[in-house]
Each structure stands twice: as structure tokens, then as C-alpha cells.
Design an enzyme around this catalytic site. Structure first.
Site, short mmCIF file in Angstrom:
data_model
loop_
_atom_site.label_atom_id
_atom_site.label_comp_id
_atom_site.label_asym_id
_atom_site.label_seq_id
_atom_site.Cartn_x
_atom_site.Cartn_y
_atom_site.Cartn_z
N LYS A 40 0.85 -1.20 0.00
CA LYS A 40 0.00 0.00 0.00
C LYS A 40 0.88 1.25 0.00
O LYS A 40 2.10 1.16 0.27
CB LYS A 40 -0.95 -0.02 1.20
CG LYS A 40 -0.26 -0.08 2.56
CD LYS A 40 -1.31 -0.18 3.68
CE LYS A 40 -0.66 -0.27 5.03
NZ LYS A 40 -1.61 0.02 6.11
N ARG A 138 -9.65 -0.33 15.44
CA ARG A 138 -9.68 0.45 14.20
C ARG A 138 -10.87 -0.01 13.38
O ARG A 138 -11.90 0.64 13.38
CB ARG A 138 -8.35 0.27 13.46
CG ARG A 138 -8.14 1.20 12.29
CD ARG A 138 -6.71 1.26 11.84
NE ARG A 138 -6.17 -0.01 11.35
CZ ARG A 138 -4.96 -0.16 10.81
NH1 ARG A 138 -4.16 0.89 10.70
NH2 ARG A 138 -4.54 -1.34 10.39
N HIS A 168 -5.38 -7.65 13.38
CA HIS A 168 -4.16 -6.83 13.32
C HIS A 168 -3.74 -6.46 14.73
O HIS A 168 -4.57 -6.04 15.54
CB HIS A 168 -4.46 -5.58 12.48
CG HIS A 168 -3.24 -4.79 12.13
ND1 HIS A 168 -2.13 -5.35 11.53
CD2 HIS A 168 -2.94 -3.47 12.29
CE1 HIS A 168 -1.21 -4.40 11.33
NE2 HIS A 168 -1.68 -3.26 11.79
N ARG A 224 1.56 -10.89 6.99
CA ARG A 224 1.45 -9.68 6.14
C ARG A 224 2.68 -8.81 6.39
O ARG A 224 2.78 -8.15 7.42
CB ARG A 224 0.17 -8.90 6.49
CG ARG A 224 -1.12 -9.71 6.33
CD ARG A 224 -2.35 -8.82 6.54
NE ARG A 224 -2.34 -8.13 7.82
CZ ARG A 224 -2.80 -8.64 8.96
NH1 ARG A 224 -3.33 -9.85 8.99
NH2 ARG A 224 -2.76 -7.93 10.07
N TYR A 270 15.43 31.40 4.79
CA TYR A 270 14.32 32.15 5.41
C TYR A 270 14.56 32.34 6.91
O TYR A 270 15.01 31.42 7.60
CB TYR A 270 13.01 31.39 5.24
CG TYR A 270 12.47 31.39 3.83
CD1 TYR A 270 12.01 32.58 3.25
CD2 TYR A 270 12.41 30.22 3.08
CE1 TYR A 270 11.52 32.59 1.95
CE2 TYR A 270 11.91 30.22 1.79
CZ TYR A 270 11.47 31.41 1.23
OH TYR A 270 10.98 31.41 -0.04
N CYS A 317 13.81 24.93 2.61
CA CYS A 317 12.80 25.64 1.80
C CYS A 317 11.92 24.61 1.08
O CYS A 317 12.08 23.41 1.26
CB CYS A 317 13.48 26.52 0.75
SG CYS A 317 14.74 27.62 1.42
N ASP A 319 11.86 23.78 -2.11
CA ASP A 319 12.55 22.98 -3.14
C ASP A 319 14.05 22.88 -2.93
O ASP A 319 14.75 22.27 -3.74
CB ASP A 319 12.36 23.61 -4.53
CG ASP A 319 11.01 24.22 -4.70
OD1 ASP A 319 10.04 23.45 -4.73
OD2 ASP A 319 10.91 25.46 -4.78
N1 PMH Z 1 -1.65 -5.51 7.97
C1 PMH Z 1 -2.37 -4.39 8.15
C2 PMH Z 1 -3.84 -4.51 8.32
C3 PMH Z 1 -1.74 -3.16 8.19
O1 PMH Z 1 -2.47 -2.05 8.38
C4 PMH Z 1 -0.31 -3.09 8.05
C5 PMH Z 1 0.45 -1.83 8.15
C6 PMH Z 1 0.38 -4.28 7.86
C7 PMH Z 1 -0.31 -5.48 7.82
C8 PMH Z 1 1.88 -4.33 7.70
O2 PMH Z 1 2.48 -3.94 8.90
P1 PMH Z 1 4.07 -3.72 9.00
O3 PMH Z 1 4.39 -2.63 8.03
O4 PMH Z 1 4.29 -3.31 10.42
O5 PMH Z 1 4.68 -5.00 8.63
N2 PMH Z 1 -0.29 -0.68 8.39
C9 PMH Z 1 0.18 0.43 8.93
C10 PMH Z 1 -0.64 1.49 9.26
O6 PMH Z 1 -1.93 1.49 9.07
N3 PMH Z 1 0.06 2.45 9.81
O7 PMH Z 1 1.33 2.07 9.84
C11 PMH Z 1 1.43 0.82 9.30
#
Ligand code: PMH
Length: 390
Positions: A40, A138, A168, A224, A270, A317, A319
């Protein structure tokens, strides 16, 4: 004009070989678990497509993204492996998910009822992963009653296949966390309930990088992987206890576009917050806060040039930012803002600490203005320049 070419003197280098090494290390660490590569947010800023392809080539079997758009982008680029969207998609977009063979996350019975109205004419099934909230607070099904209702509804909704069940962890990166153990037990308990209700998903997953590194125990068959696939530790606490070395994949570089000599009393940037005490050489780098090189990094951050650590001076700044040089250098001299030069290293964690945040946020915030250069099999394989990608 080549849309992948870039013309500016600042770039991020993504070492796909390191991502490959990290995935393989996890595979060796957890031989019985399938790997879902979390790509993601443009692969945490590392390039979703390139990371996804590398992870799959290195042993990952599944991909995960946050939203449907990210999944569709991967499909458009030709990725055919299973993809899970981990956030809620709108029920009316369910046929898009089905057509593109994208699995979706479900945690509301209302969603199933609404979505089923859009599914009746579909030929292929909708693959869902049921998300259980065991303490993250969440999204997710909470409590036995909700779980019963959801399970029964899944069973009687046509065209829906329960491909997975997951939860999670909120504190897997804290070694002595009680909540981590409580979440693990709650999840196992809920899995038992689902089983008695006749729900037997193919995939059961709970671990993020931290939990995968410490090997969470339970009837799970997939992890994951996000942050540690990119070679970063989930927390400073975990960094001391890594079971195998992680190889950072992201480095950030720029080149001097201007060099000048200041006299005592001359000021920089600045607010004129930096005042030269003597004759000083100063260089200008074409990177600033619009690139995600945050203003709060100065004073404090350094860059590496000719293998030496040099301070960024004055305010960053939009850029550009300025560096104090030990002697005159040439326009074009390379500066490494994150990464290695000779014996010196600036880690992502150093920048995260200066920005008062976690390492996750730093590559995510390096903006689309910064082209990505991908290194694969030891050489540059491609460039990504989103600005010219019209
Ligand atoms: N699974 C879910 C549902 C997640 O939201 C994330 C990471 C992962 C797996 C992977 O976690 P890792 O990167 O610690 O291995 N999500 C997020 C988040 O929402 N904010 O920071 C990491």
C-alpha cells in the site's frame, strides 16, 4: 519524451535486491507461512509495482493494499497474483473487485447485505477476508454476537467465498506487551467459534512484520509483511532483537546545484537563522519540504558528501536546502541524505527520530516529485517519474 526519464538532480534509489533478500530471509525464518507483501501507499514510498513484482519473485504469494484504487493500479500494470484490499471498499464497487479478482476485507454485516445487491449477476465469486477486531480498535468485527451474525450471513450470501480471516496487532513491536498476547488469544478463540459455525477459510493471518519477526504462535498460515520487507525495523525495541539482518532498500540522493563562500555575518535561508561565524563554504541542494524533506529536519539533519557527514544549515525551503561544506566543492557533487557513502551511514531511523516520527512515515512522505531509480540484479533496471507519467 520518455515519461520515465527525469531531469532533476534529486532522486530516491530503491534497491530491489535488498527487498528480495528480506523476503527470502522471512521465508527461511517462517518456512510454513505464506507471505503477503504489503505494498500500500506506493509500497511505503518504494514503488508498489516494482516492490510487488520483486516480492512475488522472491517467494511472496499474495499482495495487500489499502484501497481498491491501489489494487486496480497493480492489475492495470499486469500484476496477476491475488491482491487483498485491507480497508473497506464501497459496496457498489464490489463488481469491480470481482471483475479484477481483487479480494476485499469485510467487517460489517450491513456491508454484506448492501454488496450482495450488486453481486447477483456476477459470474465469478467475491473473495472476502473477514476482519476481526481483537484490540486494535480500528476496524473489525467485535464480540461473539457480531461474529455469529457475520458468519451466518457469509454462509447464506451467494457468490461470496470466505477466503480468509484476519486480525491486526496494536503492540506487536513492544516486546513485553500484554495486549499482544491478549489479542492473540482472542483471535484464536474467535477462530474456534467460526469453525463451529462451519466457516473454514483457506487463509488465517494476524502477523505484521513485528509479529512475524518474533514468530507469533497459533493456527496461522500467512504473514502480512510491510515495513521489514523494505528492510526497516518495526520499532527501535525490535531493532535490538532482530532474528536476522534487514537490508534497507530506500536511499535518497541529490547533487549540488550551487556553491558559494560566505563571509562572517552572512546569513542563510528564510528567517536568517543561520549566521556564518567565519568564511564558510556553503552548497545548495535541490530538495525541500515539497519533496517530503521536512522543514523540521533542520537544524539537526546531515547529508553525506565525499563520505563525510555535513550539516544542513538554515531553514529547509520548499525545493532547496543548504549544506555547510568543509571546503569548496563542485556543482554536481553527490549528496546522500539517506543511505551509505564509504564508511558513513544515515539510516531511515535517524531521519525519523529527527522528524519525531517512525521510520514508516519517512519514505511514505518522500513525494511523487522525487523520481525513483530501481536497482535490480546490481544495476539500474528502471526509473519512475510520476510527474511525467501523463
Ligand atoms: N496488515 C495491516 C492490516 C496493516 O495495516 C499493516 C500496516 C500491515 C499489515 C503491515 O504492517 P508492518 O508494516 O508493520 O509490517 N499498516 C500500517 C498502518 O496502518 N500504519 O502504519 C502501518
Amino acid at each position: 519524451m520518455d515519461k520515465h526519464q527525469f531531469y532533476r538532480d534529486t532522486w530516491a534509489e530503491i534497491n530491489l535486491d535488498n527487498i528480495s533478500k528480506n523476503v527470502k530471509s522471512f521465508k527461511a525464518h517462517l518456512p510454513d507461512q505464506k507471505i503477503m507483501a504489503v505494498v500500500k501507499a506506493n509500497g511505503y514510498g518504494h514503488g508498489a509495482y516494482q516492490t510487488a513484482v520483486t516480492a512475488i519473485e522472491s517467494g511472496a504469494e499474495y499482495l495487500a493494499v489499502a484501497m481498491l484504487d491501489e489494487a486496480l493500479a497493480l492489475r492495470k500494470q499486469g500484476v496477476s497474483e491475488p491482491i487483498l484490499v485491507m480497508n473497506r471498499i464501497r459496496p457498489e464497487y464490489v463488481s469491480l473487485a470481482v471483475q479484477n479478482e481483487v479480494s476485499v476485507t469485510v467487517f460489517q454485516k450491513e456491508w454484506l447485505i448492501e454488496a450482495s445487491a450488486y453481486m447477483e449477476k456476477e459470474e465469478k465469486p467475491l473473495n472476502i477476508h473477514l476482519k476481526l477486531d481483537t484490540g486494535m480498535g480500528r476496524v473489525g468485527i467485535i464480540g461473539e454476537e457480531e461474529l455469529h451474525e457475520a458468519a451466518l450471513l457469509i454462509r447464506k450470501t451467494p457468490y461470496v467465498v470466505l477466503e480468509g480471516v484476519f486480525t491486526h496487532f496494536a503492540t506487536a513491536d513492544e516486546w513485553d506487551s500484554k495486549l499482544f498476547e491478549e489479542q492473540r488469544k482472542r483471535f484464536i478463540n474467535q477462530l474456534g467459534i467460526l469453525h463451529t459455525l462451519g466457516c473454514k477459510p483457506k487463509l488465517i493471518h494476524s502477523a505484521n512484520s513485528a509479529a512475524a519477526l518474533r514468530k507469533v504462535e497459533g493456527p496461522f498460515n500467512l504473514v502480512r509483511l510491510g515495513i521489514s520487507m523494505y528492510g526497516l525495523s518495526p520499532s527501535m525495541e525490535m531493532k535490538k532483537k532482530l532474528p536476522f539482518p534487514l537490508e534497507e532498500a530506500f536511499s535518497l540522493h541529490s547533487q549540488l546545484i550551487h556553491v558559494k563562500k560566505l563571509a562572517a555575518g552572512d546569513t542563510v535561508s528564510y528567517g536568517a537563522t543561520y549566521i556564518a561565524k567565519e568564511d564558510e563554504w556553503v552548497g545548495t541542494l535541490p530538495i525541500g519540504y515539497a519533496d517530503g524533506w521536512q522543514r523540521r529536519l533542520s537544524p539537526g539533519a546531515h547529508v553525506l558528501m565525499k563520505g563525510e557527514r555535513l550539516p544542513i544549515i538554515g531553514r529547509i525551503c520548499m525545493d532547496q536546502c543548504m549544506v555547510r561544506l568543509p571546503f569548496k566543492m563542485d556543482v554536481g557533487e553527490k549528496a546522500t541524505l539517506i543511505g551509505v557513502q564509504q564508511d558513513e551511514r544515515i539510516e531511515m531511523d535517524e531521519i525519523a527520530s529527527l522528524a519525531k516520527t517512525i521510520n514508516y512515515e519517512i519514505p511514505c512522505l518522500i513525494s511523487a516529485r522525487v523520481p525513483r531509480v530501481f536497482v535490480k540484479n546490481g544495476r539500474i533496471s528502471e526509473n519512475m517519474n510520476v510527474i511525467l507519467n501523463f
